[in-house]
Design a protein around this motif. Structure first.
Motif, PDB file in Angstrom:
ATOM      1  N   ASN A   7      -1.647   9.524  -3.727  1.00 32.62           N
ATOM      2  CA  ASN A   7      -1.875   8.082  -3.786  1.00 32.62           C
ATOM      3  C   ASN A   7      -1.336   7.519  -5.094  1.00 32.62           C
ATOM      4  O   ASN A   7      -1.267   8.223  -6.101  1.00 32.62           O
ATOM      5  CB  ASN A   7      -3.367   7.767  -3.665  1.00 32.62           C
ATOM      6  CG  ASN A   7      -3.912   8.088  -2.283  1.00 32.62           C
ATOM      7  OD1 ASN A   7      -3.162   8.094  -1.298  1.00 32.62           O
ATOM      8  ND2 ASN A   7      -5.198   8.354  -2.192  1.00 32.62           N
ATOM      9  N   ASN A   8      -0.948   6.269  -5.069  1.00 29.67           N
ATOM     10  CA  ASN A   8      -0.421   5.589  -6.260  1.00 29.67           C
ATOM     11  C   ASN A   8       0.766   6.355  -6.855  1.00 29.67           C
ATOM     12  O   ASN A   8       0.869   6.508  -8.079  1.00 29.67           O
ATOM     13  CB  ASN A   8      -1.512   5.430  -7.324  1.00 29.67           C
ATOM     14  CG  ASN A   8      -2.717   4.666  -6.819  1.00 29.67           C
ATOM     15  OD1 ASN A   8      -2.601   3.522  -6.395  1.00 29.67           O
ATOM     16  ND2 ASN A   8      -3.877   5.300  -6.826  1.00 29.67           N
ATOM     17  N   LEU A   9       1.644   6.834  -5.995  1.00 31.15           N
ATOM     18  CA  LEU A   9       2.796   7.580  -6.487  1.00 31.15           C
ATOM     19  C   LEU A   9       3.643   6.728  -7.421  1.00 31.15           C
ATOM     20  O   LEU A   9       4.094   7.179  -8.470  1.00 31.15           O
ATOM     21  CB  LEU A   9       3.654   8.064  -5.311  1.00 31.15           C
ATOM     22  CG  LEU A   9       4.968   8.741  -5.687  1.00 31.15           C
ATOM     23  CD1 LEU A   9       4.706  10.042  -6.449  1.00 31.15           C
ATOM     24  CD2 LEU A   9       5.825   9.003  -4.448  1.00 31.15           C
ATOM     25  N   THR A  10       3.861   5.490  -7.030  1.00 30.11           N
ATOM     26  CA  THR A  10       4.663   4.578  -7.850  1.00 30.11           C
ATOM     27  C   THR A  10       4.424   3.157  -7.361  1.00 30.11           C
ATOM     28  O   THR A  10       3.689   2.925  -6.391  1.00 30.11           O
ATOM     29  CB  THR A  10       6.163   4.937  -7.770  1.00 30.11           C
ATOM     30  OG1 THR A  10       6.891   4.155  -8.705  1.00 30.11           O
ATOM     31  CG2 THR A  10       6.726   4.705  -6.376  1.00 30.11           C
ATOM     32  N   ILE A  29       2.481  -0.963  -3.927  1.00 28.25           N
ATOM     33  CA  ILE A  29       2.027   0.358  -4.338  1.00 28.25           C
ATOM     34  C   ILE A  29       2.381   1.360  -3.245  1.00 28.25           C
ATOM     35  O   ILE A  29       2.265   1.065  -2.051  1.00 28.25           O
ATOM     36  CB  ILE A  29       0.508   0.346  -4.589  1.00 28.25           C
ATOM     37  CG1 ILE A  29       0.165  -0.679  -5.684  1.00 28.25           C
ATOM     38  CG2 ILE A  29       0.003   1.730  -4.980  1.00 28.25           C
ATOM     39  CD1 ILE A  29      -1.318  -1.012  -5.769  1.00 28.25           C
ATOM     40  N   VAL A  30       2.824   2.545  -3.646  1.00 25.14           N
ATOM     41  CA  VAL A  30       3.302   3.553  -2.693  1.00 25.14           C
ATOM     42  C   VAL A  30       2.327   4.732  -2.625  1.00 25.14           C
ATOM     43  O   VAL A  30       2.052   5.382  -3.634  1.00 25.14           O
ATOM     44  CB  VAL A  30       4.696   4.067  -3.086  1.00 25.14           C
ATOM     45  CG1 VAL A  30       5.187   5.091  -2.069  1.00 25.14           C
ATOM     46  CG2 VAL A  30       5.680   2.906  -3.213  1.00 25.14           C
ATOM     47  N   ILE A 139       4.836   7.214   4.614  1.00 26.96           N
ATOM     48  CA  ILE A 139       4.748   6.379   3.417  1.00 26.96           C
ATOM     49  C   ILE A 139       3.965   5.122   3.755  1.00 26.96           C
ATOM     50  O   ILE A 139       4.295   4.416   4.717  1.00 26.96           O
ATOM     51  CB  ILE A 139       6.146   5.999   2.898  1.00 26.96           C
ATOM     52  CG1 ILE A 139       6.882   7.253   2.414  1.00 26.96           C
ATOM     53  CG2 ILE A 139       6.051   4.968   1.777  1.00 26.96           C
ATOM     54  CD1 ILE A 139       8.296   6.984   1.926  1.00 26.96           C
ATOM     55  N   GLN A 140       2.936   4.869   2.979  1.00 23.46           N
ATOM     56  CA  GLN A 140       2.166   3.639   3.155  1.00 23.46           C
ATOM     57  C   GLN A 140       2.430   2.726   1.966  1.00 23.46           C
ATOM     58  O   GLN A 140       2.281   3.138   0.806  1.00 23.46           O
ATOM     59  CB  GLN A 140       0.670   3.929   3.265  1.00 23.46           C
ATOM     60  CG  GLN A 140      -0.171   2.683   3.534  1.00 23.46           C
ATOM     61  CD  GLN A 140      -1.638   2.992   3.749  1.00 23.46           C
ATOM     62  OE1 GLN A 140      -2.182   3.899   3.124  1.00 23.46           O
ATOM     63  NE2 GLN A 140      -2.279   2.250   4.636  1.00 23.46           N
TER      64      GLN A 140
END
Length: 283
Positions: A7-10, A29-30, A139-140
């Motif tokens: 979560n919150n990769l980038t 947010i990715v 990917i969300q």
């Protein structure tokens, strides 16, 4: 099958062509999930590689780019060598013309831009670059939950040495304003309204003010390290400042405008550039 998530990769900060609202700055947010078999280390994919490799691909494909729904009937895209020109003819007769190096443009084969089709685009670009044991990726994309006021803005920073020099990239940003030490929600709402779906342009970058089909437009043009950039957009979607449009200068501009409006008050402006970062100016 095993699954792995980050979560919150980038955060991807970019602008896209919305056929009703114009050039729209966004910050998404990715979160990602991977599916597949464990390797000889007992891992699906090393977290360090997720944060480096996958983030780098996402940044390369969408971050600080102008994203266009290439299948829309009113949009034409012409490429010549390393250059690309996008022309959008709005039903009103207004136009958006974006001319830039090809690397600053991403084309989505759809009639509108959405979280779903950008997610699908990224999954397609990423999966074939991962180890063979990774069989699937999800990917969300999501917006930051903002309780107060915010605005969408786009800009370009010709002096920037990185991708911020691209003439149409943007952000979805919170704004906090304090007047004499207290939150000023009325002023936050005022500036969120002023900057709603706006292009913040630098006065010295204006190359002309053409009238297109009876509508006033503003023409921006400059040369930067990555090449030559031009943007023509309806003037009603433009806000001009005398300085460069860095978040530091934006915060300063707002604080100075507030001080001029209320000279006996003290102001603290906290302007965000996307998610979790920004600048503070006091007057």
């Amino acid at each position: 099958m095993n699954q792995l998530f980050v979560n919150n990769l980038t955060v991807i900060d970019f602008s896209y062509l919305h056929t009703e609202r114009g050039i729209l700055g966004e910050s998404w947010i990715v979160d990602i999930e991977l599916e597949g078999d464990l390797d000889e280390q007992g891992m699906l994919f090393d977290f360090g590689d997720v944060k480096k490799k996958i983030k780098n691909i996402i940044d390369h494909e969408v971050d600080h780019k102008f994203v266009v729904p290439a299948a829309h009937q009113s949009i034409s895209i012409n490429t010549q060598g390393t250059l690309a020109k996008v022309v959008y003819n709005a039903p009103s007769g207004e136009q958006i013309i974006h001319h830039s190096p090809l690397e600053s443009l991403t084309q989505i084969k759809d009639v509108e831009i959405s979280k779903e089709n950008i997610s699908a685009y990224l999954c397609d670009r990423i999966l074939h670059q991962l180890p063979s044991n990774v069989k699937g990726i999800c990917i969300q994309l999501r917006e930051e939950v903002i309780k107060g006021e915010f605005y969408h803005y786009s800009h370009g920073l010709k002096k920037h040495k990185g991708n911020c020099q691209r003439i149409a990239h943007g952000h979805r940003s919170t704004i906090n304003i304090y007047r004499d030490g207290k939150p000023a929600h009325d002023l936050e709402k005022q500036w969120a309204s002023i900057f709603e779906d706006i292009y913040i342009g630098t006065e010295s970058d204006i190359a002309g003010n053409p009238l297109i089909n009876g509508h006033p437009h503003t023409h921006f043009a400059y040369s930067a390290i990555q090449g030559d950039f031009e943007l023509i957009i309806p003037s009603r979607q433009v806000y001009i400042i005398k300085t460069d449009s860095t978040v530091e200068w934006i915060a300063t501009h707002i604080s100075e405008q507030l001080k001029a409006q209320y000279p006996t008050s003290q102001f603290r402006v906290k302007a965000f550039e996307g998610v979790g970062k920004g600048a503070i100016a006091e007057r």
